[in-house]
Design a protein around this motif. Structure first.
Motif, PDB file in Angstrom:
ATOM      1  N   SER A  62       0.827  -1.203   0.000  1.00  0.00           N
ATOM      2  CA  SER A  62       0.000   0.000   0.000  1.00  0.00           C
ATOM      3  C   SER A  62       0.862   1.255   0.000  1.00  0.00           C
ATOM      4  N   ALA A  63       1.901   1.257   0.823  1.00  0.00           N
ATOM      5  CA  ALA A  63       2.814   2.403   0.866  1.00  0.00           C
ATOM      6  C   ALA A  63       3.498   2.608  -0.480  1.00  0.00           C
ATOM      7  N   LEU A  64       3.868   1.508  -1.134  1.00  0.00           N
ATOM      8  CA  LEU A  64       4.498   1.605  -2.452  1.00  0.00           C
ATOM      9  C   LEU A  64       3.518   2.182  -3.470  1.00  0.00           C
ATOM     10  N   GLY A  65       2.240   1.814  -3.355  1.00  0.00           N
ATOM     11  CA  GLY A  65       1.236   2.377  -4.249  1.00  0.00           C
ATOM     12  C   GLY A  65       1.126   3.875  -4.107  1.00  0.00           C
ATOM     13  N   LEU A  66       1.122   4.355  -2.867  1.00  0.00           N
ATOM     14  CA  LEU A  66       1.052   5.798  -2.624  1.00  0.00           C
ATOM     15  C   LEU A  66       2.294   6.495  -3.168  1.00  0.00           C
ATOM     16  N   VAL A  67       3.457   5.911  -2.939  1.00  0.00           N
ATOM     17  CA  VAL A  67       4.704   6.492  -3.430  1.00  0.00           C
ATOM     18  C   VAL A  67       4.688   6.626  -4.948  1.00  0.00           C
ATOM     19  N   LEU A  68       4.228   5.586  -5.637  1.00  0.00           N
ATOM     20  CA  LEU A  68       4.223   5.617  -7.099  1.00  0.00           C
ATOM     21  C   LEU A  68       3.191   6.601  -7.647  1.00  0.00           C
ATOM     22  N   LEU A  69       2.050   6.703  -6.993  1.00  0.00           N
ATOM     23  CA  LEU A  69       1.046   7.666  -7.427  1.00  0.00           C
ATOM     24  C   LEU A  69       1.577   9.096  -7.325  1.00  0.00           C
ATOM     25  N   LEU A  70       2.244   9.387  -6.220  1.00  0.00           N
ATOM     26  CA  LEU A  70       2.762  10.754  -6.030  1.00  0.00           C
ATOM     27  C   LEU A  70       4.024  10.991  -6.864  1.00  0.00           C
ATOM     28  N   PHE A  71       4.797   9.944  -7.080  1.00  0.00           N
ATOM     29  CA  PHE A  71       5.959  10.049  -7.963  1.00  0.00           C
ATOM     30  C   PHE A  71       5.501  10.425  -9.375  1.00  0.00           C
ATOM     31  N   SER A 129      -6.941  14.199  -0.848  1.00  0.00           N
ATOM     32  CA  SER A 129      -6.145  12.993  -1.057  1.00  0.00           C
ATOM     33  C   SER A 129      -5.322  13.137  -2.323  1.00  0.00           C
ATOM     34  N   SER A 130      -4.005  13.239  -2.180  1.00  0.00           N
ATOM     35  CA  SER A 130      -3.139  13.358  -3.356  1.00  0.00           C
ATOM     36  C   SER A 130      -3.264  12.138  -4.261  1.00  0.00           C
ATOM     37  N   ALA A 131      -3.391  10.956  -3.644  1.00  0.00           N
ATOM     38  CA  ALA A 131      -3.493   9.726  -4.428  1.00  0.00           C
ATOM     39  C   ALA A 131      -4.764   9.719  -5.266  1.00  0.00           C
ATOM     40  N   ILE A 132      -5.897  10.074  -4.658  1.00  0.00           N
ATOM     41  CA  ILE A 132      -7.156  10.049  -5.391  1.00  0.00           C
ATOM     42  C   ILE A 132      -7.196  11.169  -6.427  1.00  0.00           C
ATOM     43  N   VAL A 133      -6.684  12.337  -6.076  1.00  0.00           N
ATOM     44  CA  VAL A 133      -6.632  13.439  -7.045  1.00  0.00           C
ATOM     45  C   VAL A 133      -5.837  13.026  -8.276  1.00  0.00           C
ATOM     46  N   THR A 134      -4.694  12.383  -8.057  1.00  0.00           N
ATOM     47  CA  THR A 134      -3.879  11.912  -9.176  1.00  0.00           C
ATOM     48  C   THR A 134      -4.662  10.955 -10.059  1.00  0.00           C
ATOM     49  N   LYS A 135      -5.319   9.984  -9.428  1.00  0.00           N
ATOM     50  CA  LYS A 135      -6.072   8.985 -10.176  1.00  0.00           C
ATOM     51  C   LYS A 135      -7.251   9.615 -10.908  1.00  0.00           C
ATOM     52  N   VAL A 136      -7.916  10.582 -10.296  1.00  0.00           N
ATOM     53  CA  VAL A 136      -9.032  11.260 -10.947  1.00  0.00           C
ATOM     54  C   VAL A 136      -8.555  12.010 -12.193  1.00  0.00           C
ATOM     55  N   LEU A 152      -2.663  20.824  -9.186  1.00  0.00           N
ATOM     56  CA  LEU A 152      -1.417  20.233  -8.688  1.00  0.00           C
ATOM     57  C   LEU A 152      -0.692  21.200  -7.754  1.00  0.00           C
ATOM     58  N   GLY A 153      -0.781  22.486  -8.050  1.00  0.00           N
ATOM     59  CA  GLY A 153      -0.171  23.469  -7.160  1.00  0.00           C
ATOM     60  C   GLY A 153      -0.793  23.461  -5.785  1.00  0.00           C
ATOM     61  N   ILE A 154      -2.117  23.352  -5.731  1.00  0.00           N
ATOM     62  CA  ILE A 154      -2.811  23.283  -4.442  1.00  0.00           C
ATOM     63  C   ILE A 154      -2.393  22.034  -3.684  1.00  0.00           C
ATOM     64  N   ILE A 155      -2.228  20.924  -4.395  1.00  0.00           N
ATOM     65  CA  ILE A 155      -1.789  19.680  -3.758  1.00  0.00           C
ATOM     66  C   ILE A 155      -0.403  19.858  -3.139  1.00  0.00           C
ATOM     67  N   VAL A 156       0.487  20.537  -3.868  1.00  0.00           N
ATOM     68  CA  VAL A 156       1.836  20.770  -3.336  1.00  0.00           C
ATOM     69  C   VAL A 156       1.768  21.609  -2.060  1.00  0.00           C
ATOM     70  N   VAL A 157       0.994  22.697  -2.090  1.00  0.00           N
ATOM     71  CA  VAL A 157       0.851  23.553  -0.914  1.00  0.00           C
ATOM     72  C   VAL A 157       0.254  22.757   0.246  1.00  0.00           C
ATOM     73  N   GLU A 158      -0.747  21.922  -0.043  1.00  0.00           N
ATOM     74  CA  GLU A 158      -1.356  21.089   0.995  1.00  0.00           C
ATOM     75  C   GLU A 158      -0.330  20.149   1.628  1.00  0.00           C
ATOM     76  N   ASP A 159       0.498  19.523   0.787  1.00  0.00           N
ATOM     77  CA  ASP A 159       1.480  18.571   1.309  1.00  0.00           C
ATOM     78  C   ASP A 159       2.509  19.262   2.197  1.00  0.00           C
ATOM     79  N   ILE A 160       2.928  20.458   1.785  1.00  0.00           N
ATOM     80  CA  ILE A 160       3.868  21.212   2.616  1.00  0.00           C
ATOM     81  C   ILE A 160       3.218  21.596   3.941  1.00  0.00           C
ATOM     82  N   PHE A 161       1.976  22.077   3.862  1.00  0.00           N
ATOM     83  CA  PHE A 161       1.246  22.419   5.081  1.00  0.00           C
ATOM     84  C   PHE A 161       1.081  21.193   5.978  1.00  0.00           C
TER      85      PHE A 161
END
Length: 429
Positions: A62-71, A129-136, A152-161
């Motif tokens: 599962s962790a690998l799936g998240l990593v690949l989606l965000l990669f 959810s970065s993973a779901i946003v990517t898939k959508v 994608l910019g909002i996702i980046v800001v969210e992840d930093i926050f």
């Protein structure tokens, strides 16, 4: 779990996700809720066949799936986008967080479950959810749309926050009364984020040389190892592993090998991404949901309203039309992996027992509604203020028309669904 049981569980998870996705594709349903449904049906909390009794057995996959989606998300978010739209990205992301995190905090206090619980709910309701946003984005074929850049910019800001918020929240939930410890954790996370940003900004040429190879096998091993390694180091520094993987993708996407990496990572992303959502379904106990049904429905309503307001605000900032505002609003609607992180922290801290089923129900409902709403965003566009799209293609989707779109990459976004919605080729921005 024995070796044979592990293999059966892994193979069964892949097959179950594929079968449900194939069936859903025939009636036009998105893949994400179907993968989650497969996990619920075959998990330990529902009667019948139990494929996996302990969700932690799939934790690494599962962790690998998240990593690949965000990669993959990082590969699509070109460095030029950051350079050209940094200020607007920060304003759009800050507006989204102010509306959603603020509403989540107010909602948490309104429930009356406690201050710590309200802080947890602020993060749960505030972060997409970065993973779901990517898939959508992939499944709806919007990677080439102009509104995808602010998404994608909002996702980046969210992840930093999120990285800073988790660092600040941890000592509060653990009962630590040391402000110095909280500040130290936050500073460590921020310093690592700054290091990753500097590497992405100035180290691309060196990274390109290190990864340059004509051998596809060696290239796959190299980028996979880099993404997983940096994700692990990120978590050690208190930064979400997702942002580490994203930054690696951001660096590699700008190299001469970027286009090849995008093609090679597609099957890995789709396969392990399915396992991520399947494992999420395993953790949900449907029997706990009725207890928190009304708070869940109220939270979903709040999130819907805040996302529409944030989408309209972002569209006005970028001078988009109302269809693009609707796309932004619905694409960012889903909540997922980060809410589950909050649930884990809350359970470890011994907070209100209603939090875990609430978060599970809230995330599940939005994981279903988000992709469905994104695929039907034109319904929302009809009632939003603003201008109609004048992109000239007649479909009102605000998609940029570029020579070469729809080439060999088109259709990869259908994931495991045969005959699914074809994705536009991402191209270079």
């Amino acid at each position: 779990m024995g070796h044979a049981d592990t293999l059966i569980a892994m193979g069964g998870a892949f097959l179950a996700a594929a079968v449900l996705a194939r069936l859903g594709g025939r009636i036009g349903l998105p893949t994400i809720p179907l993968f989650i449904l497969a996990g619920i049906i075959l998990g330990p909390h529902t009667p019948g066949v139990v494929l996996i009794s302990d969700p932690h057995d799939l934790e690494m996959l599962s962790a690998l799936g998240l990593v690949l989606l965000l990669f993959y998300l990082g590969l699509e978010f070109h460095l030029d986008d950051l350079k050209a739209g940094g200020r607007k990205m920060a304003v759009a992301g800050g507006t989204y967080l102010a509306l959603n995190v603020g509403a989540g905090l107010a909602f948490g206090f309104a429930l009356g479950w406690g201050t710590s619980e309200a802080l947890v709910l602020a993060g749960v309701l505030g972060i997409s959810s970065s993973a779901i946003v990517t898939k959508v984005l992939v499944d709806t074929g919007r990677l080439g749309n102009r509104e995808t850049r602010p998404v994608l910019g909002i996702i980046v800001v969210e992840d930093i926050f999120l990285a800073l918020y988790l660092a600040a929240l941890q000592p509060i939930l653990s009962g630590a009364d040391s402000l110095a410890a909280a500040v130290g954790d936050g500073a460590k996370a921020f310093a690592f984020l700054l290091l990753l940003a500097l590497a992405a900004r100035f180290g691309t040429r060196l990274v390109g040389r290190l990864f340059s190879t004509p051998d596809d096998e060696l290239l796959v091993i190299s980028f996979l190892g880099a993404a997983v390694f940096v994700a692990g180091v990120s978590e050690w520094f208190g930064v979400a592993d997702a942002i580490g993987a994203f930054m690696v993708g951001l660096m590699l996407g700008s190299t001469s090998s970027g286009e090849r990496i995008r093609k090679l990572v597609h099957p890995l992303r789709d396969a392990f991404g399915a396992i991520f959502f399947f494992a999420f379904g395993l953790s949900i106990d449907p029997g706990d949901l009725p207890v928190v049904l009304w708070p869940v429905l109220a939270a979903v309503a709040v999130t819907l309203v805040m996302n529409v307001l944030a989408g309209v605000a972002a569209a006005r900032l970028y001078r988009f039309h109302r269809q693009e505002a609707a796309n932004i609003s619905t694409t960012l609607l889903a909540r997922g992996e980060f809410a589950l992180i909050m649930a884990t922290m809350a359970a470890a801290a011994g907070l209100d027992s209603r939090l875990s089923p609430f978060i599970a129900g809230y995330v599940l409902l939005l994981a279903v509604l988000g992709p469905l709403a994104a695929g039907r965003s034109h319904w929302l566009a009809r009632i939003l203020p603003g201008r109609d799209s004048d992109d000239g293609d007649g479909d009102g989707d605000g998609k940029e028309k570029r020579v070469g779109d729809g080439g060999e990459d088109a259709g990869h976004g259908a994931g495991l669904i045969p005959g699914g919605t074809a994705a536009a080729a991402p191209g270079r921005r």
